[in-house]
Scaffold this motif. Structure first.
Motif: not given
Length: 267
Positions: A1-29
């Motif tokens: 699992m890694i964590e990285r900043p999250f920035r939506p398209a079209g914005t100029e600032a990071d508004i969140g942190v995304l925790a990503e697993p090595a493998r995903s089952g197709g559903t995000a929280v």
């Protein structure tokens, strides 16, 4: 699992942190902040939850919503539109096409409104969500609390009610929070259940100003509240912000189990 900043398209600032697993089952929280709380959640609840859910295979984003806490939206657009764009970016970056969205208090309200408009919301985490204090179940719960307090508690309640009458009228919960018109929630829940959405609903004793008894939930949300797709719990001894570490740990594990049961996880 890694964590990285999250920035939506079209914005100029990071508004969140995304925790990503090595493998995903197709559903995000997606964990939404509320009130004066930032994306870490009350007592870092969202941090622990995001890492736990990612370890199960669910990419988990904790965000500062536009206009909530110290995040000021750069453009004044409808709140739901901004949340939908966040889901768009999250889908492109993770490949997930289904989302479980929610949080505590008004975050649950925002998730409810989003789910009415966005079919990709396949699950809701509703912690102390809306409820109607004019339901018979609310009065029943108040009576039970009154019996538990004894004579000294009754005197205190009488004093507070007298003081409240002398004070200027206060805004009610449905005025302070973005709740639908009274009675609309039953039809809205029926629509969500009908399209296959899963719900984790939890009320705490910290919501006693508008929720005091499990019966109240089934009265207000109608027949669909008893659907197998609706998981309901009431933690009367728990506070609104899950101050006790044991309560936070129990909550994260309960939701983790629910996610695994309802949405599966990668092998």
């Amino acid at each position: 699992m890694i964590e990285r900043p999250f920035r939506p398209a079209g914005t100029e600032a990071d508004i969140g942190v995304l925790a990503e697993p090595a493998r995903s089952g197709g559903t995000a929280v997606v964990l939404l902040n509320a009130g004066a709380m930032r994306r870490a959640g009350p007592f870092r609840l969202h941090v622990h939850a995001a890492r736990r859910f990612a370890a199960l295979g669910f990419p988990t984003l904790r965000i500062d919503q536009p206009g909530i806490a110290d995040h000021i939206a750069s453009a004044r657009r409808p709140h739901v539109e901004v949340l939908i764009e966040i889901l768009d970016t999250l889908q492109r970056e993770t490949g997930c096409e289904r989302f479980v969205v929610g949080g505590v208090c008004s975050a649950a309200d925002f998730a409810w409104v989003l789910a009415q408009k966005e079919p990709r919301v396949a699950g809701l985490l509703l912690l102390d969500p809306m409820a109607r204090s004019d339901a018979p179940g609310f009065r029943l719960g108040q009576f039970q609390l009154l019996l538990q307090r004894g004579p000294s508690g009754w005197i205190d309640i009488v004093k507070r009610r007298l003081a409240r009458r002398a004070a200027p009228p206060r805004a009610t919960d449905d005025q302070l929070r973005d709740w639908p018109a009274p009675g609309a929630e039953a039809a809205q829940l029926e629509g969500l259940v009908g399209r296959g959405a899963e719900l984790f609903v939890l009320y705490t004793g910290g919501a006693a100003n508008y929720f005091t008894h499990p019966k109240q939930f089934f009265e207000g949300y109608g027949p669909a509240a008893r659907s197998p797709r609706v998981h309901f719990e009431y933690w009367r001894q728990c506070d609104h912000l899950f101050f006790q570490p044991d309560d936070r740990e129990r909550l994260v594990e309960r939701i983790a189990g629910w996610l695994g049961d309802r949405f599966g996880a990668p092998a």
